[in-house]
Design an enzyme around this catalytic site. Structure first.
Site, PDB file in Angstrom:
ATOM      1  N   TYR A  48      -2.877  -3.671   9.154  1.00 32.78           N
ATOM      2  CA  TYR A  48      -2.915  -2.636  10.124  1.00 32.78           C
ATOM      3  C   TYR A  48      -4.285  -2.375  10.806  1.00 32.78           C
ATOM      4  O   TYR A  48      -4.433  -1.949  11.712  1.00 32.78           O
ATOM      5  CB  TYR A  48      -2.619  -1.207   9.502  1.00 32.78           C
ATOM      6  CG  TYR A  48      -1.127  -1.235   8.945  1.00 32.78           C
ATOM      7  CD1 TYR A  48      -0.320  -2.227   9.183  1.00 32.78           C
ATOM      8  CD2 TYR A  48      -0.700  -0.040   8.405  1.00 32.78           C
ATOM      9  CE1 TYR A  48       1.123  -2.210   8.948  1.00 32.78           C
ATOM     10  CE2 TYR A  48       0.445   0.254   8.013  1.00 32.78           C
ATOM     11  CZ  TYR A  48       1.522  -0.953   8.267  1.00 32.78           C
ATOM     12  OH  TYR A  48       2.765  -0.738   7.861  1.00 32.78           O
ATOM     13  N   ASP A  55       8.352   5.068   2.104  1.00 32.70           N
ATOM     14  CA  ASP A  55       9.417   5.439   2.638  1.00 32.70           C
ATOM     15  C   ASP A  55      10.666   5.252   1.887  1.00 32.70           C
ATOM     16  O   ASP A  55      11.561   6.038   1.901  1.00 32.70           O
ATOM     17  CB  ASP A  55       9.419   4.728   4.095  1.00 32.70           C
ATOM     18  CG  ASP A  55       8.647   5.365   5.054  1.00 32.70           C
ATOM     19  OD1 ASP A  55       7.702   6.129   4.492  1.00 32.70           O
ATOM     20  OD2 ASP A  55       8.728   5.318   6.265  1.00 32.70           O
ATOM     21  N   ASP A 114       9.450  -7.648  -3.179  1.00 29.77           N
ATOM     22  CA  ASP A 114      10.789  -7.600  -2.674  1.00 29.77           C
ATOM     23  C   ASP A 114      11.658  -7.192  -3.889  1.00 29.77           C
ATOM     24  O   ASP A 114      12.641  -6.715  -3.779  1.00 29.77           O
ATOM     25  CB  ASP A 114      11.241  -8.975  -1.967  1.00 29.77           C
ATOM     26  CG  ASP A 114      10.475 -10.236  -2.789  1.00 29.77           C
ATOM     27  OD1 ASP A 114       9.733 -10.058  -3.654  1.00 29.77           O
ATOM     28  OD2 ASP A 114      10.876 -11.297  -2.305  1.00 29.77           O
ATOM     29  N   ASP A 133       3.209   1.284   2.897  1.00 28.99           N
ATOM     30  CA  ASP A 133       3.949   1.927   4.064  1.00 28.99           C
ATOM     31  C   ASP A 133       5.348   1.812   3.874  1.00 28.99           C
ATOM     32  O   ASP A 133       6.162   2.985   3.788  1.00 28.99           O
ATOM     33  CB  ASP A 133       3.442   1.438   5.288  1.00 28.99           C
ATOM     34  CG  ASP A 133       4.001   2.134   6.541  1.00 28.99           C
ATOM     35  OD1 ASP A 133       4.649   3.174   6.380  1.00 28.99           O
ATOM     36  OD2 ASP A 133       3.701   1.745   7.701  1.00 28.99           O
ATOM     37  N   LYS A 136       2.633 -10.282  -3.237  1.00 29.13           N
ATOM     38  CA  LYS A 136       3.638 -11.163  -2.611  1.00 29.13           C
ATOM     39  C   LYS A 136       2.766 -12.705  -2.806  1.00 29.13           C
ATOM     40  O   LYS A 136       2.647 -13.175  -1.954  1.00 29.13           O
ATOM     41  CB  LYS A 136       3.786 -10.771  -1.320  1.00 29.13           C
ATOM     42  CG  LYS A 136       5.047 -11.656  -0.716  1.00 29.13           C
ATOM     43  CD  LYS A 136       6.273 -11.814  -1.374  1.00 29.13           C
ATOM     44  CE  LYS A 136       7.116 -12.701  -0.839  1.00 29.13           C
ATOM     45  NZ  LYS A 136       8.537 -12.891  -1.502  1.00 29.13           N
TER      46      LYS A 136
END
Length: 331
Positions: free
Chosen positions: A147, A257, A229, A253, A197
């Site tokens: 970001y 959520d 994942d 992020d 990851k």
């Protein structure tokens, strides 16, 4: 008398509505604590600021935030159609939110994913999955990674449009958020899930190396490494296995959520964004322009953010706990 200066950034959509409820809570806390005074300063932020001043994060708001002991932020953003009326670089997320984080280096984002057994009916998950309740502290690095990396758009030699965005971390950025994860774990169950990851991303390889180095300073904490994942799957299948989770910006992020999803609503997830000298607090949900002005927005996430502010910025742990206990029983 102790006076705390709070910058109120009501924002867009339902932001002003839930902010009004937050102010009521702060006034109540004042009445309960004769030696405490909250000096509240309302300033513009987000789309409303752009339409009034031409800037999503105007100088007056920056000055108020610089002066404040803490910042309480409402929701920002518009629907897609109205967003197109604002230049890309002044749209609320790019023009206000990211600069706010950068200005105060609010590198540590705390998002409690909390649902006691008595509120299990809010979750879309089966009661057998929720069990005795969900109580996770999700800790997200907030000012690095994809970001905040270098960004470039253009047209290549073949005439094709392209975009390039850089995911970048240095070891100091990783170490400071990892330490936060360990410190919070020490105050809870002494178990920390490290989300990564590393089978694909070299940034995660470095991240994991720093986690392993810092673990030597917190030998009591059990570290469980899990691919992002797989983590997303287990958040749905067995959320009670998690206590403290630490991760980089984009993973946080997305997974935070998802955390709102397993609670039944992002409206049940407050958050704290802490920097070395200043912090801001905000509900995790969006501005919900479709229900703005109807008086039906649930202020739970905003009130929970006030509780986090009372605890983390002002050391008022008793009042924070009282707020959590009383309000959670009423929703």
């Amino acid at each position: 008398m102790t006076t705390y200066n709070i910058a109120l950034l009501a924002g867009d959509g339902i932001g002003p509505e839930v902010m009004k409820e937050a102010v009521k809570v702060l006034k109540l806390v004042e009445r309960r604590n004769a030696d405490v005074n909250f000096e509240l300063n309302d300033v513009l932020f987000g789309a409303v600021a752009y339409f009034e001043t031409g800037k999503a994060f105007p100088d007056e708001t920056k000055a108020a935030c610089d002066k404040a002991d803490a910042i309480l932020k409402g929701t920002i953003g518009l629907n897609h159609e109205d967003s197109q009326k604002i230049p890309v670089d002044e749209q609320p997320e790019r023009g206000a939110l990211l600069p706010l984080r950068r200005r105060y280096n609010t590198y540590a984002n705390f998002r409690p994913v909390y649902l006691p057994k008595g509120l299990a009916n809010f979750s879309p998950l089966k009661a057998s999955v929720v069990g005795e309740g969900i109580d996770i502290m999700l800790i997200r690095e907030l000012v690095g990674g994809l970001y905040f990396g270098e960004k470039e758009t253009g047209v290549d030699e073949q005439g094709r449009r392209f975009v390039r965005e850089v995911l970048e971390y240095d070891e100091d950025q990783i170490r400071q958020i990892v330490r936060v994860g360990f410190e919070v774990s020490m105050k809870r169950k002494k178990v920390m899930h490290n989300i990564h990851k590393s089978n694909v991303l070299k940034s995660s390889v470095l991240w994991n190396a720093i986690v392993e180095e810092e673990k030597a300073n917190f030998p009591e904490v059990e570290v469980i490494n899990i691919l992002v994942d797989a983590c997303a799957t287990y958040l749905c299948l067995k959320p009670t296995m998690f206590d403290v989770m630490v991760m980089e910006n984009m993973f946080g992020d997305i997974l935070s959520d998802q955390g709102g999803g397993i609670l039944g609503s992002l409206g049940l997830m407050p958050s704290a964004c802490k920097g070395p000298e200043k912090s801001y607090y905000e509900p995790s949900h969006g501005s919900a322009p479709d229900i703005a002005g109807k008086g039906i927005a649930n202020p739970y996430s905003m009130i929970g953010s006030v509780a986090l502010m009372l605890e983390m910025s002002f050391g008022m742990e008793k009042e924070a706990k009282n707020l959590w206990d009383r309000y959670a029983r009423r929703i």
